[in-house]
Design a protein around this motif. Structure first.
Motif, PDB file in Angstrom:
ATOM      1  N   PHE A 293       0.816  -1.212   0.000  1.00  0.00           N
ATOM      2  CA  PHE A 293       0.000   0.000   0.000  1.00  0.00           C
ATOM      3  C   PHE A 293       0.848   1.260   0.000  1.00  0.00           C
ATOM      4  O   PHE A 293       0.378   2.326  -0.416  1.00  0.00           O
ATOM      5  N   ILE A 294       2.094   1.173   0.472  1.00  0.00           N
ATOM      6  CA  ILE A 294       2.983   2.332   0.462  1.00  0.00           C
ATOM      7  C   ILE A 294       3.812   2.366  -0.814  1.00  0.00           C
ATOM      8  O   ILE A 294       3.998   3.428  -1.427  1.00  0.00           O
ATOM      9  N   ALA A 295       4.301   1.215  -1.269  1.00  0.00           N
ATOM     10  CA  ALA A 295       5.206   1.177  -2.424  1.00  0.00           C
ATOM     11  C   ALA A 295       4.486   1.431  -3.745  1.00  0.00           C
ATOM     12  O   ALA A 295       5.030   2.091  -4.634  1.00  0.00           O
ATOM     13  N   LEU A 296       3.265   0.906  -3.896  1.00  0.00           N
ATOM     14  CA  LEU A 296       2.590   1.001  -5.183  1.00  0.00           C
ATOM     15  C   LEU A 296       2.296   2.443  -5.628  1.00  0.00           C
ATOM     16  O   LEU A 296       2.472   2.761  -6.812  1.00  0.00           O
ATOM     17  N   PRO A 297       1.847   3.335  -4.740  1.00  0.00           N
ATOM     18  CA  PRO A 297       1.629   4.708  -5.211  1.00  0.00           C
ATOM     19  C   PRO A 297       2.884   5.354  -5.783  1.00  0.00           C
ATOM     20  O   PRO A 297       2.809   6.103  -6.763  1.00  0.00           O
ATOM     21  N   PHE A 298       4.041   5.077  -5.173  1.00  0.00           N
ATOM     22  CA  PHE A 298       5.276   5.637  -5.705  1.00  0.00           C
ATOM     23  C   PHE A 298       5.612   5.030  -7.070  1.00  0.00           C
ATOM     24  O   PHE A 298       6.098   5.727  -7.969  1.00  0.00           O
ATOM     25  N   LEU A 299       5.349   3.742  -7.233  1.00  0.00           N
ATOM     26  CA  LEU A 299       5.589   3.105  -8.526  1.00  0.00           C
ATOM     27  C   LEU A 299       4.666   3.686  -9.589  1.00  0.00           C
ATOM     28  O   LEU A 299       5.101   4.029 -10.689  1.00  0.00           O
ATOM     29  N   PHE A 300       3.380   3.813  -9.252  1.00  0.00           N
ATOM     30  CA  PHE A 300       2.411   4.318 -10.219  1.00  0.00           C
ATOM     31  C   PHE A 300       2.706   5.764 -10.625  1.00  0.00           C
ATOM     32  O   PHE A 300       2.582   6.123 -11.796  1.00  0.00           O
ATOM     33  N   GLN A 301       3.090   6.582  -9.650  1.00  0.00           N
ATOM     34  CA  GLN A 301       3.241   8.008  -9.927  1.00  0.00           C
ATOM     35  C   GLN A 301       4.637   8.371 -10.436  1.00  0.00           C
ATOM     36  O   GLN A 301       4.770   9.115 -11.403  1.00  0.00           O
ATOM     37  N   SER A 302       5.687   7.828  -9.783  1.00  0.00           N
ATOM     38  CA  SER A 302       7.041   8.244 -10.160  1.00  0.00           C
ATOM     39  C   SER A 302       7.542   7.535 -11.409  1.00  0.00           C
ATOM     40  O   SER A 302       8.277   8.107 -12.205  1.00  0.00           O
ATOM     41  N   SER A 303       7.113   6.279 -11.621  1.00  0.00           N
ATOM     42  CA  SER A 303       7.611   5.519 -12.761  1.00  0.00           C
ATOM     43  C   SER A 303       6.665   5.582 -13.952  1.00  0.00           C
ATOM     44  O   SER A 303       7.091   5.746 -15.090  1.00  0.00           O
ATOM     45  N   TYR A 304       5.338   5.456 -13.673  1.00  0.00           N
ATOM     46  CA  TYR A 304       4.373   5.362 -14.759  1.00  0.00           C
ATOM     47  C   TYR A 304       3.666   6.679 -15.055  1.00  0.00           C
ATOM     48  O   TYR A 304       2.907   6.769 -16.016  1.00  0.00           O
ATOM     49  N   GLY A 305       3.870   7.676 -14.199  1.00  0.00           N
ATOM     50  CA  GLY A 305       3.350   9.005 -14.485  1.00  0.00           C
ATOM     51  C   GLY A 305       1.872   9.199 -14.247  1.00  0.00           C
ATOM     52  O   GLY A 305       1.283  10.160 -14.743  1.00  0.00           O
ATOM     53  N   PHE A 306       1.223   8.323 -13.472  1.00  0.00           N
ATOM     54  CA  PHE A 306      -0.191   8.507 -13.170  1.00  0.00           C
ATOM     55  C   PHE A 306      -0.364   9.645 -12.160  1.00  0.00           C
ATOM     56  O   PHE A 306       0.499   9.883 -11.313  1.00  0.00           O
ATOM     57  N   SER A 307      -1.484  10.336 -12.250  1.00  0.00           N
ATOM     58  CA  SER A 307      -1.800  11.381 -11.276  1.00  0.00           C
ATOM     59  C   SER A 307      -2.167  10.741  -9.937  1.00  0.00           C
ATOM     60  O   SER A 307      -2.466   9.533  -9.878  1.00  0.00           O
TER      61      SER A 307
END
Length: 474
Positions: A293-307
């Motif tokens: 739950f903590i790691a996935l938001p960083f992956l989605f936003q910093s790597s994949y560029g999702f808002s």
């Protein structure tokens, strides 16, 4: 819910006609507490602007609630055994409701934080005894089904909360997210007093020293975890200090429980093998869930560029899967036992986390992410309800309060441990980066997902210890 009200010979708990109303009371508060927790995360930026404080300071409106809960889980469950589970539950709902009114009227951050701390005291008091209430309301043959319904409500609220909260914040003042709790809390209290007979508890002395040591242990641990997010600054020194305090107080707590005739936590509860396995399984599983739950938001936003909003929506398949899986796994656990279901669910959860860690480099498509997140939720839904049933069905009634408190504590402790491990993993990956680059980078997030999958695999191995091979005949 027709089968929940069916009476059979030998049933314990309330009569069938009373069960549905009693269940509705508990579920109303479950919805209220989960909705409040999920909505405030969306409201924090608005609260910060309105109260003219930094967003970092506004986060304490969330942290105060969780800190109060972590410090008092064992105390509340122990009070439930001594004073009666209904009394503690109703008292918790009343305090939560009054503090919600105080939060709605808050005109400054210190006042809001104080009210949120009181909300946490009341909310966690009710949550810590609700599994024990289910055990006293329903016969054991229905316990899994009831816990599954409760898990479904939690998941449904978690999935809808941020969206509904965003709409509310856009239409009305943020104070209404707290004010709405007041009429709901009044109705829940009225129904509870009418539908569930008062249980007097077993009485006896209360371990005040043990309660203080438990509060200091968990409070220091949670504060230490919070400081790990500031490792790049001076947070590491504070984190180490808090963890030392937690270790010392935790050691003193264990010594106290061994020596006092009326302990806050009966350590004899861990002599029940199924309970001990359920506890260790839950802690390891929630370490993995907390990390994800903590790691996935960083992956989605910093790597994949999702808002941030799109990143939050990418989590939706997880609770949606739980909505379908949790009630089914609860009913199956009542018929066939918990061990195989929980172990299978953990393997699915571990598989889902590994699949997320194996996502191709950016850009990753939304459907490709969504089905992997759905597998995680499906596995978690198959695991959680049967394992919770093990908590509440493997101990004698004299230890129901302790079992209920440990169920909540294992989740809180496991998720906090998961946050600790994520902070360590991500800081290690950031150590070699150039100054000014974000601490939480995609490489570290992927590594954290692999560690999370390993923690869940460990939980599956522990859970499998409950599987007993059939004797060979002949």
């Amino acid at each position: 819910m027709g089968s929940l009200s069916e009476d059979r010979p030998g049933d314990t708990g309330l009569a069938g006609s009373q069960r549905r109303v009693a269940l509705m009371c508990v579920l109303i508060f479950t919805f209220m507490g989960m909705f409040d927790s999920s909505v405030i995360t969306v409201a924090l930026p608005t609260i910060a602007r309105d109260l003219q404080v930094s967003e970092a300071a506004a986060v304490w409106a969330l942290n105060a609630y969780n800190l109060a809960g972590a410090m008092t889980i064992l105390t509340s469950s122990a009070l439930g055994e001594r004073l009666g589970f209904r009394r503690v539950f109703v008292s918790g709902v009343v305090l939560f409701t009054l503090a919600s009114l105080g939060s709605a009227l808050a005109g400054s951050l210190p006042w809001l934080v104080a009210m949120r701390f009181l909300q946490g005291l009341g909310g966690y008091a009710a949550m810590s005894v609700s599994p024990a209430l289910f055990r006293t309301i329903f016969p054991l043959r229905l316990l899994g089904a009831v816990l599954g319904i409760n898990a479904m409500v939690v998941a449904l609220t978690a999935s809808l909360g941020p969206t509904v909260g965003g709409v509310l914040i856009g239409v009305v003042h943020w104070s209404w997210i707290f004010a709405l709790n007041v009429p709901v809390g009044v109705v829940a209290t009225w129904l509870m007093l009418r539908s569930i007979p008062d249980d007097r508890g077993r009485g006896g002395p209360f371990d005040s020293a043990g309660a203080l040591l438990a509060a200091l242990t968990m409070g220091a641990f949670v504060l230490g975890v919070g400081q790990l997010g500031q490792l790049a600054d001076a947070g590491s020194g504070w984190a180490a200090g808090f963890f030392v305090v937690a270790a010392l107080c935790g050691g003193l707590f264990v010594l106290r429980q061994r020596s006092t005739p009326a302990p806050l936590l009966q350590l004899a509860i861990f002599r029940h093998r199924r309970f001990s396995i359920a506890t260790c399984t839950a802690i390891a599983a929630f370490v993995g869930q907390g990390m994800a739950f903590i790691a996935l938001p960083f992956l989605f936003q910093s790597s994949y560029g999702f808002s941030p909003l799109a990143s939050a929506l990418l989590f939706t398949p997880w609770p949606v899967a739980i909505v379908f899986a949790a009630p089914l796994s609860g009913r199956l656990a009542d018929r066939y036992g918990a061990a195989l279901l929980a172990s299978t669910g953990l393997l699915l959860l571990g598989l889902g986390l590994a699949l997320l860690a194996l996502l191709r480099p950016a850009p990753a498509s939304t459907p490709d992410i969504a089905w992997r997140v759905f597998i995680c939720g499906l596995g978690f839904g198959l695991f959680q309800t049967p394992n919770n049933r093990e908590f509440m069905s493997s101990t004698p009634e004299a230890m129901l309060g302790n079992a209920s408190g440990m169920l909540t504590m294992s989740r809180t402790f496991g998720q906090a441990m998961g946050a600790t491990v994520v902070s360590i993993v991500l800081s290690l990956y950031a150590a070699g980066e150039r100054a000014g680059q974000a601490l939480f980078n995609a490489t570290g997030a992927i590594a954290a997902l692999w560690v999370a999958a390993a923690a869940v695999l460990l939980a599956a191995v522990i859970s499998a210890l409950r599987l007993r091979p059939k004797p060979i005949s002949g």
